[in-house]
Design an enzyme around this catalytic site. Structure first.
Site, short mmCIF file in Angstrom:
data_model
loop_
_atom_site.label_atom_id
_atom_site.label_comp_id
_atom_site.label_asym_id
_atom_site.label_seq_id
_atom_site.Cartn_x
_atom_site.Cartn_y
_atom_site.Cartn_z
N ASP A 15 34.56 96.84 61.23
CA ASP A 15 34.67 95.89 62.34
C ASP A 15 34.56 96.69 63.64
OD1 ASP A 15 36.10 92.75 62.32
OD2 ASP A 15 35.76 93.76 64.23
N GLU B 190 25.35 66.43 70.73
CA GLU B 190 25.41 66.14 69.30
C GLU B 190 25.43 64.63 69.13
OE1 GLU B 190 29.07 68.01 67.89
OE2 GLU B 190 30.32 66.70 69.11
N LEU C 5 40.12 70.96 63.48
CA LEU C 5 41.35 70.57 62.77
C LEU C 5 42.52 71.48 63.16
CD1 LEU C 5 42.92 68.87 60.79
CD2 LEU C 5 41.76 70.00 58.90
N ILE D 22 32.77 100.30 63.26
CA ILE D 22 31.31 100.43 63.43
C ILE D 22 30.79 99.14 64.04
CG2 ILE D 22 29.11 100.56 62.17
CD1 ILE D 22 30.44 102.31 60.11
N SER E 30 23.33 74.69 67.95
CA SER E 30 23.74 75.62 69.02
C SER E 30 23.02 76.95 68.79
CB SER E 30 25.25 75.87 68.97
OG SER E 30 25.59 76.68 67.84
N ARG F 34 29.39 68.56 74.22
CA ARG F 34 28.30 69.09 73.40
C ARG F 34 27.15 68.10 73.28
NH1 ARG F 34 31.36 72.08 68.36
NH2 ARG F 34 33.20 72.72 69.53
N GLN G 131 29.22 77.66 54.79
CA GLN G 131 30.61 77.24 54.87
C GLN G 131 30.81 76.12 55.90
OE1 GLN G 131 34.61 79.75 54.52
NE2 GLN G 131 33.62 80.19 56.44
N TYR H 105 24.46 79.74 68.40
CA TYR H 105 25.15 80.37 67.27
C TYR H 105 24.57 79.89 65.94
CZ TYR H 105 28.30 80.13 63.35
OH TYR H 105 28.80 80.16 62.07
P1 NAD Z 1 35.94 85.82 63.75
O1 NAD Z 1 35.29 85.86 65.09
O2 NAD Z 1 37.39 85.59 63.68
O3 NAD Z 1 35.60 87.17 62.95
C1 NAD Z 1 34.38 87.85 63.04
C2 NAD Z 1 34.68 89.36 63.01
O4 NAD Z 1 33.45 90.08 63.08
C3 NAD Z 1 35.53 89.80 64.21
O5 NAD Z 1 36.63 90.56 63.78
C4 NAD Z 1 34.57 90.63 65.06
O6 NAD Z 1 35.22 91.67 65.75
C5 NAD Z 1 33.58 91.14 64.01
N1 NAD Z 1 32.24 91.45 64.55
C6 NAD Z 1 31.44 90.64 65.28
N2 NAD Z 1 30.31 91.29 65.61
C7 NAD Z 1 30.39 92.54 65.06
C8 NAD Z 1 29.55 93.68 65.06
N3 NAD Z 1 28.39 93.70 65.72
N4 NAD Z 1 29.95 94.79 64.39
C9 NAD Z 1 31.14 94.81 63.73
N5 NAD Z 1 31.99 93.77 63.71
C10 NAD Z 1 31.61 92.64 64.37
O7 NAD Z 1 35.15 84.72 62.90
P2 NAD Z 1 35.59 84.00 61.55
O8 NAD Z 1 36.09 82.67 61.87
O9 NAD Z 1 36.37 84.92 60.72
O10 NAD Z 1 34.16 83.79 60.88
C11 NAD Z 1 33.62 84.80 60.01
C12 NAD Z 1 32.23 84.37 59.53
O11 NAD Z 1 32.34 83.13 58.84
C13 NAD Z 1 31.25 84.17 60.68
O12 NAD Z 1 30.02 84.74 60.36
C14 NAD Z 1 31.15 82.67 60.81
O13 NAD Z 1 29.86 82.31 61.23
C15 NAD Z 1 31.42 82.21 59.40
N6 NAD Z 1 32.05 80.86 59.40
C16 NAD Z 1 33.26 80.63 60.00
C17 NAD Z 1 33.82 79.36 59.99
C18 NAD Z 1 35.15 79.02 60.66
O14 NAD Z 1 35.52 77.84 60.70
N7 NAD Z 1 35.89 80.01 61.16
C19 NAD Z 1 33.12 78.31 59.36
C20 NAD Z 1 31.89 78.56 58.76
C21 NAD Z 1 31.35 79.86 58.79
N1 USQ Z 2 35.63 68.58 68.38
C1 USQ Z 2 36.46 67.62 68.95
N2 USQ Z 2 37.56 68.06 69.62
C2 USQ Z 2 37.90 69.38 69.73
C3 USQ Z 2 37.05 70.33 69.13
C4 USQ Z 2 35.92 69.90 68.48
O1 USQ Z 2 36.22 66.43 68.88
O2 USQ Z 2 38.91 69.70 70.34
C5 USQ Z 2 34.45 68.14 67.62
C6 USQ Z 2 33.14 68.74 68.09
O3 USQ Z 2 32.54 67.96 69.09
C7 USQ Z 2 32.34 68.76 66.78
C8 USQ Z 2 33.37 68.94 65.69
O4 USQ Z 2 34.62 68.60 66.29
O5 USQ Z 2 31.71 67.54 66.58
C9 USQ Z 2 33.45 70.32 65.11
O6 USQ Z 2 33.67 71.29 66.13
P1 USQ Z 2 34.32 72.70 65.79
O7 USQ Z 2 34.49 73.46 67.05
O8 USQ Z 2 35.51 72.50 64.92
O9 USQ Z 2 33.22 73.36 64.82
P2 USQ Z 2 31.79 74.00 65.11
O10 USQ Z 2 31.50 74.15 66.54
O11 USQ Z 2 30.79 73.25 64.27
O12 USQ Z 2 31.93 75.48 64.50
C10 USQ Z 2 32.84 75.85 63.47
C11 USQ Z 2 32.93 77.37 63.46
C12 USQ Z 2 31.55 77.93 63.08
C13 USQ Z 2 31.09 77.34 61.76
C14 USQ Z 2 31.09 75.82 61.80
C15 USQ Z 2 30.88 75.21 60.44
O13 USQ Z 2 33.34 77.87 64.74
O14 USQ Z 2 31.63 79.35 62.99
O15 USQ Z 2 29.80 77.79 61.45
O16 USQ Z 2 32.41 75.37 62.22
S1 USQ Z 2 30.01 73.70 60.52
O17 USQ Z 2 30.61 72.85 61.57
O18 USQ Z 2 30.13 73.05 59.22
O19 USQ Z 2 28.65 73.99 60.87
#
Ligand code: NAD
Ligand code: USQ
Length: 407
Positions: A33, A336, A251, A77, A191, A334, A220, A193
């Site tokens: 990380d 959407e 949530l 790293i 987005s 957003r 996911q 992202y």
């Molecule tokens: P997070 O931001 O909490 O964790 C990501 C970690 O990656 C951080 O610790 C950050 O420091 C590290 N990182 C980022 N860029 C880096 C780089 N260039 N080199 C080394 N480390 C780096 O995110 P999270 O919620 O744990 O999500 C992890 C993964 O799961 C992501 O790829 C995200 O897209 C995916 N994901 C998350 C969710 C969610 O709801 N949190 C949902 C679907 C998918």
């Molecule tokens: N939303 C609200 N109120 C809030 C926050 C969000 O109504 O306070 C709504 C947003 O408009 C959106 C939905 O809730 O319609 C989801 O938003 P979110 O911020 O919970 O999720 P999202 O932006 O889609 O991103 C998150 C993670 C991302 C992951 C993604 C999975 O940050 O890393 O990839 O969930 S998914 O949504 O299935 O693509």
């Protein structure tokens, strides 16, 4: 014995996954990380609701509890900039699997201003390229397990027709008549992202084809909850809990808002349907994906890492009913659909043995309790959304103050 590298192992999903994997006597785990997520907290003036320890304290606490043989290694790293660092680590450890969480994962952050948009693209795309190139040029050619997103598919533009797990059967008109084929499900990111995850998908398909790499992409849904069996073992192992307008997901934001009696922030009508999974299931899914790799020469294995779907308004009503906290409907920041259906197939991981945790399991109350415990740390000023991409963006917000010169 399995050697596993967890890229992004300091993050919300990565830390509990590293602990879950390290708890098994057969595994040796090393976290990679660059701690960028902690720096983004500083930049945003936000902090995890739960008091997370430094990486050093986390690792020491784990070794104290689990013993020297279970200790987790750490390499700081930047995977987007240090190809030889990753290659060297792979060649020294000879891992069987690499779990790749290390990307900038907030959609609102990626749409905040030009600087954060470019950072997200560069960081995510460069990191994945370097990891794939290092695996292809390594001796052990480990299985790559990547955390993708449901957002690569878009959200149910085909109404109630189920979204398949990665691949769509199609009929292609050819000179010799219609032929059956399977293609990656058409991408529809919402987005910058989410767009980077679409680019990741194309790279995975190409590297699997060019070099015979074994790759699993886990699409996911939104992760909710905070603690897992291991993070509960000691205060110093606690997982992060994001609740700010950029990184807090819907949530967990509602659960935290309920705990501090802040009105639940529903964007628009709340008609958006999304897919969800509990953090404890996330860590189990990663373990199942590692245990069930594709064969060399196979196409990328894609699994939808999702257990349930809900409308945002349904979640708000559920939590409001549970806690008595009011719901506030805010203009949606957003771009959407105001409303969508979302039906998702998710049989692969359940076929490997996942037993889904559902919202009905009492965990909502448990998360509210965690949030209540740390309510004194809440900063209400970071709760409102602060990133806008719905076409009515105030120029000052779009451009930001810090942008000039940095991009
Ligand atoms: P997070 O931001 O909490 O964790 C990501 C970690 O990656 C951080 O610790 C950050 O420091 C590290 N990182 C980022 N860029 C880096 C780089 N260039 N080199 C080394 N480390 C780096 O995110 P999270 O919620 O744990 O999500 C992890 C993964 O799961 C992501 O790829 C995200 O897209 C995916 N994901 C998350 C969710 C969610 O709801 N949190 C949902 C679907 C998918
Ligand atoms: N939303 C609200 N109120 C809030 C926050 C969000 O109504 O306070 C709504 C947003 O408009 C959106 C939905 O809730 O319609 C989801 O938003 P979110 O911020 O919970 O999720 P999202 O932006 O889609 O991103 C998150 C993670 C991302 C992951 C993604 C999975 O940050 O890393 O990839 O969930 S998914 O949504 O299935 O693509």
């Amino acid at each position: 014995m399995s050697e596993i590298l967890v890229l992004g192992g300091d993050g919300f999903c990565g830390w509990p996954t590293a602990l879950h994997l390290a708890a098994h006597e057969d595994n040796r785990v090393t976290i990679v990380d660059n701690l960028s997520r902690r720096r983004i907290d500083d930049e945003l003036g936000a902090e995890s609701l739960t008091p997370i320890s430094t990486m050093q304290t986390r690792l020491e606490a784990w070794e104290e509890i689990a013993g020297k043989e279970r200790a987790i290694g750490f390499a700081e790293i930047d995977i987007a900039n240090d190809y030889y660092g990753i290659l060297d680590l792979i060649n020294r450890h000879g891992p069987d699997a690499i779990v790749h969480f290390a990307e900038q994962r907030s959609a609102p952050y990626s749409m905040k201003n030009p600087e954060t948009a470019i950072y997200t693209s560069d960081n995510n795309e460069a990191g994945t390229t370097r990891v794939l190139t290092a695996i292809a040029n390594s001796e052990s050619k480990p299985h790559l397990v990547h955390l993708g997103t449901m957002g690569v598919y878009g959200y149910g533009h085909l109404g109630k027709t189920p979204i398949p797990e990665g691949y769509q059967e199609v009929t292609v008109p050819t000179d010799e008549g219609p032929k059956q084929s399977e293609i990656l499900y058409p991408a529809d990111p919402g987005s910058i992202y989410h767009m980077t995850k679409v680019v990741d998908q194309a790279k995975f398909a190409a590297y699997a084809k060019f070099y015979g790499l074994r790759i699993t992409d886990l699409h996911q849904g939104i992760v909710w909850g905070t603690q897992t069996d291991q993070t509960k073992m000691d205060q110093r192992l606690i997982n992060r809990f994001d609740y700010d307008g950029d990184y807090g997901t819907v949530l967990n934001r509602f659960l935290m808002q309920a705990a501090i009696k802040h009105p639940l922030t529903v964007y628009g009508t709340g008609g958006q349907t999304r897919a969800f999974i509990n953090i404890q299931d996330t860590v189990r899914c990663i373990e199942l994906a590692i245990k069930n790799p594709p064969e060399e020469g196979d196409r990328v294995a894609i699994h939808n890492q999702v257990t349930e779907t809900y409308r945002v308004s349904e979640l708000a009503e559920l939590i409001s009913g549970l806690t008595g906290v009011a719901i506030e409907y805010l203009p949606n920041p957003r771009a959407e659909a105001a409303e969508n259906d979302l039906v998702v197939r998710h049989e692969h991981l359940e076929g490997f043995g996942l037993e889904p945790t559902t919202l009905a399991d009492g965990l909502l109350e448990e998360v509210i309790q965690v949030a209540r415990k740390y309510a004194h740390r809440a900063d209400k000023s970071v709760i409102p959304p602060s990133s806008y991409w719905n076409g009515e963006v105030p120029a000052a917000k779009q451009l930001g103050d810090k942008v000039a010169g940095a991009v």
